[in-house]
Design an enzyme around this catalytic site. Sequence first.
Site, PDB file in Angstrom:
ATOM      1  N   GLN A   1      35.515 -19.068  62.093  1.00  0.00           N
ATOM      2  CA  GLN A   1      34.349 -19.346  62.938  1.00  0.00           C
ATOM      3  C   GLN A   1      34.772 -19.663  64.373  1.00  0.00           C
ATOM      4  O   GLN A   1      34.208 -20.543  65.032  1.00  0.00           O
ATOM      5  CB  GLN A   1      33.515 -20.478  62.344  1.00  0.00           C
ATOM      6  N   SER A   2      35.739 -18.930  64.890  1.00  0.00           N
ATOM      7  CA  SER A   2      36.258 -19.220  66.228  1.00  0.00           C
ATOM      8  C   SER A   2      35.315 -18.758  67.336  1.00  0.00           C
ATOM      9  O   SER A   2      34.933 -17.578  67.400  1.00  0.00           O
ATOM     10  CB  SER A   2      37.604 -18.516  66.380  1.00  0.00           C
ATOM     11  N   ASN A   3      34.991 -19.691  68.226  1.00  0.00           N
ATOM     12  CA  ASN A   3      34.228 -19.337  69.427  1.00  0.00           C
ATOM     13  C   ASN A   3      35.089 -18.526  70.389  1.00  0.00           C
ATOM     14  O   ASN A   3      34.614 -17.639  71.080  1.00  0.00           O
ATOM     15  CB  ASN A   3      33.747 -20.602  70.142  1.00  0.00           C
TER      16      ASN A   3
END
Length: 355
Positions: free
Chosen positions: A83-85
Amino acid sequence: MMSTEEVRRRLSKYSRVELAHLPTPIEHLSTLSNQLGGPPIHIKRDDQTGLAFGGNKARKLEFIMGDVVEQEADSIVTWAGVQSNWCRQVAAGAARAGKKAILVLLKRPGLPASEDGNLLIDRVFQADVRLQEASGEKGFLEYDNVAEWVAPVLREEEAAGRKAYLAPIGGSIVEGSMGGPFGAFGYLLAFVELLDQTRAQGFTPQTVVLATGSAGTQAGLLAGAKLLSPETRVVGISVAGSGDEISRLVDGITQAVLDEVGDGETVDSDDIVVFDEYLGEGYGILNQQTVDTIGLVARTEGVLLDPVYTGKAMTGLLDLAGKGQVCDGEVVFLHTGGTPALFPYRDEILAGIRR
Ligand SMILES: Cc1ncc(COP(=O)(O)O)c(C=O)c1O
């Protein structure tokens, strides 16, 4: 003291690709400040930087993609959690610059891994996503097996006759193909922008509070404070590691920025403020306090925070300000984005939100 114009001039020699909507707004959180009965709290809306739902990586990527273009690379390879921005905005920035994004995304037990939120957006950008099982023991900042996972991707690119640019997680430390603290340059410029805005409103921030992880954002802001406004304290709330670990990163990156842009200034240990008390059980692990903060800020100010970064950082700010610690004078909270992660955390948020 350097002028904001001089810092802008010194940074203008580095290549940039325009990706962010700037300047981002700064708003006074009057209801929240009144409820707290403490210092005036303002919010700098870097969740509104505009690149694929916004966030702090847009400013960093202006310089990093500038370097990718300058090095005539065909692809940008990087890695982080599912879930990396960071990876979501790399996918968007690469699309804008006509480059391919290859994302090594680490699945850790206990963290959401559904095709939702940031991962969904990576798919929409048609980034080349490589999912990799990772153990739960290592945190966000532990790099142990990453070289092993990234090396085959780099070999593949080379075999296909393409030049790959390896960017570090979060675009923060000087590593891989990134020969300077380019991500942190984005936050030095953000500090310049913030100072110009607040001075126009008649104040200088005494404290700037933000979520800190790979530390480039804090380092860029701290370099700005060193060069432009020594009365401003930059306070990092760790969402990823121990205070010592993050402080070492902040130290190294800030010094790298000052070495490139300054006139011989050095970072002192007193300049580096990192609190790790609000990390809870670890990176990406949501707790009730964070859900309460997300609910409070939504209800009182109509502002959305995120479950992994800004929810924890605002919890820290409210607690410290409530205790009369650290937050003197005018306080600015940097909203670094991350809101697409609200969706994959829906079950925990629904269970925790007070209705
Ligand atoms: C929403 C959000 N806030 C804060 C951070 C922390 O920024 P940095 O990695 O530069 O410390 C990140 C990235 O890791 C992020 O995605």
